[in-house]
Motif scaffolding. Structure first.
Motif, PDB file in Angstrom:
ATOM      1  N   ARG A  99      16.000  -0.773 -33.929  1.00 21.24           N
ATOM      2  CA  ARG A  99      14.797  -0.195 -34.537  1.00 21.24           C
ATOM      3  C   ARG A  99      13.533  -0.473 -33.708  1.00 21.24           C
ATOM      4  O   ARG A  99      12.581   0.319 -33.731  1.00 21.24           O
ATOM      5  N   LEU A 100      13.512  -1.597 -32.997  1.00 21.22           N
ATOM      6  CA  LEU A 100      12.278  -2.031 -32.331  1.00 21.22           C
ATOM      7  C   LEU A 100      12.301  -1.903 -30.807  1.00 21.22           C
ATOM      8  O   LEU A 100      11.272  -2.125 -30.169  1.00 21.22           O
ATOM      9  N   ALA A 116      -1.969 -11.537 -31.495  1.00 20.88           N
ATOM     10  CA  ALA A 116      -2.908 -12.524 -30.952  1.00 20.88           C
ATOM     11  C   ALA A 116      -3.228 -12.246 -29.484  1.00 20.88           C
ATOM     12  O   ALA A 116      -3.314 -13.160 -28.656  1.00 20.88           O
ATOM     13  N   GLY A 117      -3.367 -10.968 -29.176  1.00 22.87           N
ATOM     14  CA  GLY A 117      -3.763 -10.579 -27.831  1.00 22.87           C
ATOM     15  C   GLY A 117      -2.628 -10.525 -26.822  1.00 22.87           C
ATOM     16  O   GLY A 117      -2.860 -10.212 -25.650  1.00 22.87           O
ATOM     17  N   THR A 118      -1.408 -10.804 -27.238  1.00 13.92           N
ATOM     18  CA  THR A 118      -0.248 -10.780 -26.336  1.00 13.92           C
ATOM     19  C   THR A 118       0.703  -9.671 -26.748  1.00 13.92           C
ATOM     20  O   THR A 118       0.988  -9.489 -27.932  1.00 13.92           O
ATOM     21  N   GLU A 119       1.202  -8.914 -25.773  1.00 10.43           N
ATOM     22  CA  GLU A 119       2.135  -7.831 -26.057  1.00 10.43           C
ATOM     23  C   GLU A 119       3.572  -8.356 -26.057  1.00 10.43           C
ATOM     24  O   GLU A 119       3.987  -9.075 -25.141  1.00 10.43           O
ATOM     25  N   TYR A 120       4.307  -7.999 -27.098  1.00  9.50           N
ATOM     26  CA  TYR A 120       5.705  -8.408 -27.222  1.00  9.50           C
ATOM     27  C   TYR A 120       6.575  -7.167 -27.375  1.00  9.50           C
ATOM     28  O   TYR A 120       6.267  -6.278 -28.184  1.00  9.50           O
ATOM     29  N   GLU A 121       7.662  -7.127 -26.631  1.00 10.59           N
ATOM     30  CA  GLU A 121       8.611  -6.032 -26.787  1.00 10.59           C
ATOM     31  C   GLU A 121       9.491  -6.273 -28.007  1.00 10.59           C
ATOM     32  O   GLU A 121       9.587  -7.399 -28.522  1.00 10.59           O
ATOM     33  N   GLY A 122      10.141  -5.211 -28.465  1.00 10.03           N
ATOM     34  CA  GLY A 122      10.980  -5.305 -29.651  1.00 10.03           C
ATOM     35  C   GLY A 122      12.074  -6.348 -29.536  1.00 10.03           C
ATOM     36  O   GLY A 122      12.416  -7.013 -30.527  1.00 10.03           O
TER      37      GLY A 122
END
Length: 203
Positions: free
Chosen positions: A29-30, A38-44
């Protein structure tokens, strides 16, 4: 020491495999989405891992409450999930979680190997109630399982380092489960030759 309790086999299987299935569903799904927290990009993948860690700990705790028993292998697996999964989330690097199966199977192979060097089958301590065998049978099965774990560790390294994340997730979710099931199914002749019936066991 608390007495072990038996629970419904279906419930036990659901608690053991539930977190893996949930991880797979969350990843599917992700996987194509990116989240800023919090300003940080996270992948699924990283978020699916973050959800997998507490879910595994919760289901392991439920197993202990219901059965008053958790195997050393389950404890070791939970610890390695926390360590490698935690590093994946903390460092925002999926490679650590992909290394986890390698660490788990290498550890299991090493423990079984140490036992064999001492002339013992540590596997017997874990499976004796479920699979009663003569000592010779346990030693053969332990040796085979040790080599099998080494093979799984090597295979995991090859797959995560050379193939896509989708391929690795499918391998982790389905491939490892099928491989372990197939391994024990292939030991039918050994179980038949070295198996103990109740009379032999009591005697």
């Amino acid at each position: 020491m608390a007495e072990k309790r038996k629970i419904n086999a279906g419930l036990k299987l659901a608690l053991e495999l539930g977190p893996i299935v949930a991880f797979f569903v969350a990843y599917v799904r992700l996987r194509d989405r990116t989240f800023t927290i919090a300003g940080t990009e996270y992948e699924g993948f990283v978020l699916a891992t973050a959800g997998f860690i507490p879910l595994l700990l919760i289901t392991t705790a439920i197993l202990w409450v219901l059965t008053r028993h958790v195997s050393k292998m389950q404890i070791a697996t939970a610890v390695l999930v926390v360590v490698f999964g935690g590093l994946t989330v903390w460092l925002n690097d999926e490679r650590f979680f992909k290394m986890k199966p390698t660490a788990i199977y290498t550890l299991f192979a090493a423990v079984l190997g140490v036992g064999l060097l001492r002339g013992k089958s540590y596997l017997q301590y874990v499976l004796d109630e479920a699979v009663p065998l003569e000592r010779a049978g346990w030693m053969i099965l332990t040796r085979r399982l040790m080599l099998f774990f080494v093979g799984l560790a090597v295979l995991n390294e090859v797959i995560w380092r050379t193939m896509s994340t989708d391929m690795w997730v499918n391998f982790k979710t389905f491939g490892l489960t099928v491989a372990i099931f197939a391994f024990f199914m292939a030991q039918g002749r050994l179980f038949k030759r070295y198996g103990l019936d109740d009379g032999k066991r009591d005697g």
